[in-house]
Design an enzyme around this catalytic site. Sequence first.
Site, PDB file in Angstrom:
ATOM      1  N   ARG A  34      55.777  63.185  35.368  1.00  0.00           N
ATOM      2  CA  ARG A  34      56.510  62.109  36.027  1.00  0.00           C
ATOM      3  C   ARG A  34      55.497  61.135  36.621  1.00  0.00           C
ATOM      4  O   ARG A  34      54.431  61.541  37.082  1.00  0.00           O
ATOM      5  CB  ARG A  34      57.401  62.639  37.164  1.00  0.00           C
ATOM      6  CG  ARG A  34      58.526  63.546  36.684  1.00  0.00           C
ATOM      7  CD  ARG A  34      59.567  62.796  35.856  1.00  0.00           C
ATOM      8  NE  ARG A  34      60.702  63.635  35.505  1.00  0.00           N
ATOM      9  CZ  ARG A  34      60.790  64.395  34.431  1.00  0.00           C
ATOM     10  NH1 ARG A  34      59.764  64.458  33.575  1.00  0.00           N
ATOM     11  NH2 ARG A  34      61.873  65.111  34.182  1.00  0.00           N
ATOM     12  N   THR A  40      41.950  42.845  53.223  1.00  0.00           N
ATOM     13  CA  THR A  40      42.391  43.335  51.923  1.00  0.00           C
ATOM     14  C   THR A  40      42.659  44.831  52.022  1.00  0.00           C
ATOM     15  O   THR A  40      41.917  45.551  52.679  1.00  0.00           O
ATOM     16  CB  THR A  40      41.356  43.098  50.800  1.00  0.00           C
ATOM     17  OG1 THR A  40      41.723  43.892  49.669  1.00  0.00           O
ATOM     18  CG2 THR A  40      39.947  43.469  51.191  1.00  0.00           C
ATOM     19  N   ASP A  50      42.411  46.501  49.442  1.00  0.00           N
ATOM     20  CA  ASP A  50      41.607  47.041  48.335  1.00  0.00           C
ATOM     21  C   ASP A  50      40.207  47.485  48.765  1.00  0.00           C
ATOM     22  O   ASP A  50      39.540  48.206  48.015  1.00  0.00           O
ATOM     23  CB  ASP A  50      41.463  45.987  47.224  1.00  0.00           C
ATOM     24  CG  ASP A  50      42.797  45.495  46.700  1.00  0.00           C
ATOM     25  OD1 ASP A  50      43.779  46.255  46.790  1.00  0.00           O
ATOM     26  OD2 ASP A  50      42.865  44.349  46.210  1.00  0.00           O
ATOM     27  N   LYS A  85      49.926  31.412  45.841  1.00  0.00           N
ATOM     28  CA  LYS A  85      50.175  30.220  45.025  1.00  0.00           C
ATOM     29  C   LYS A  85      49.826  28.947  45.796  1.00  0.00           C
ATOM     30  O   LYS A  85      49.974  28.902  47.012  1.00  0.00           O
ATOM     31  CB  LYS A  85      51.662  30.161  44.647  1.00  0.00           C
ATOM     32  CG  LYS A  85      52.070  31.302  43.740  1.00  0.00           C
ATOM     33  CD  LYS A  85      53.550  31.314  43.488  1.00  0.00           C
ATOM     34  CE  LYS A  85      54.224  32.299  44.383  1.00  0.00           C
ATOM     35  NZ  LYS A  85      55.636  32.448  44.183  1.00  0.00           N
TER      36      LYS A  85
END
Length: 365
Positions: free
Chosen positions: A283, A141, A143, A77
């Site tokens: 699950r 990262t 990712d 942010k």
Amino acid sequence: MKKRVMVLTGGGDCPGLNAVIRAVVKRAAQEREWEVIGSIESFNGVLREPTEIKVLDEHTVEEIHIQGGTILGTTTKGGPFAWPIKNKDGTWGAADRSDEMLRKLQYLGVEAVISIGGDGSQKISQALYEKGCNIIGVPKTIDNDLSATDSTFGFRTAVQEATEAVDKLVTTAASHNRVMILEVMGRSAGWIALHTAIAGGAEVCLIPELPYDINKVLDAVYQRFDGEKGFAIVVIAEGAHAKGGKIVAKEATEIGDTNVKLGGVGFKLAQDLKDLGLEAGIRVTVLGHLQRGGVPLAFDRILASQFGVKAFEMVLEGKFGEMVSYKESKITSVSLKDATKEYNYVNLDDYLVKSARGMGISFGD
Ligand code: F6P
């Protein structure tokens, strides 16, 4: 007065950030005329009143390479180009405070900035560089979706966490003859899911790069059952979706956070399989931030340490507007402009995909 280099961490945290900070500080300590300061929560520390910055010396960074997270804090942010401000009507907008921030850096005697962050952070680095800031990027990262570097620290630690989760799910799945769906992170890249599926020996791996056919997923699951006996592990990336379907995501709700929040596709998959008549128990485990926390693996500490040393050496060489990169087993650098041009997605011709298929892992395609 010493020359100051400021280091900061931006975007989601990632195991190995502290190892980069430590390496920058230790390398800088070898140059008498330099001092390292850290900005708290990315650039926000500089922008806040009073400023939140701290001097980082060798004592401050002792043993931090072992710790996950970041001693500087981080955020998704705010930032110099999109500082949240409340409009008169109570809604929130964003202000460009970049000029003010550059003036503050000058006032603080900062000669260079090392920005450790992912794609979003490096786009900010490039924009600041274009405004005259002496900035160097360090990629991070979990990712693994940055195209300008063959590897980022944090990714392997995340894969290890996810693999350990699969190992645990196998024993409970086998005991109950269940289908276990493990949802992992990665945004629009399927790297964590793909590596985890191979390492964990999953039956099905669903990635964003290859939209799945739910009937094919069902077939793959059935193959592991003999009547009611059997079990199957499905690893699904949070950004995966069915052919013709949409990703499961919500808008961010925190002020100043503009990143869409992925998550929940595992539950959708479970429901879709049930709707198709799958009788076995299903699950869902959403691994979430467990993948991002904890102690970095040795590989990630080593890569992060090399990135930190390289970043400081780039400061000495004046290689601003560049990002540290690991290419073809070498620590090098690329321009921030090129580094932020495209993402690194799973290439379907990649040998990893071929290997997965070769071992019977279904991509639901
Ligand atoms: O980019 C890293 C990442 O962990 C993604 O894999 C995930 O979608 C996102 O960040 C989560 O963001 P947040 O921590 O803001 O929920």
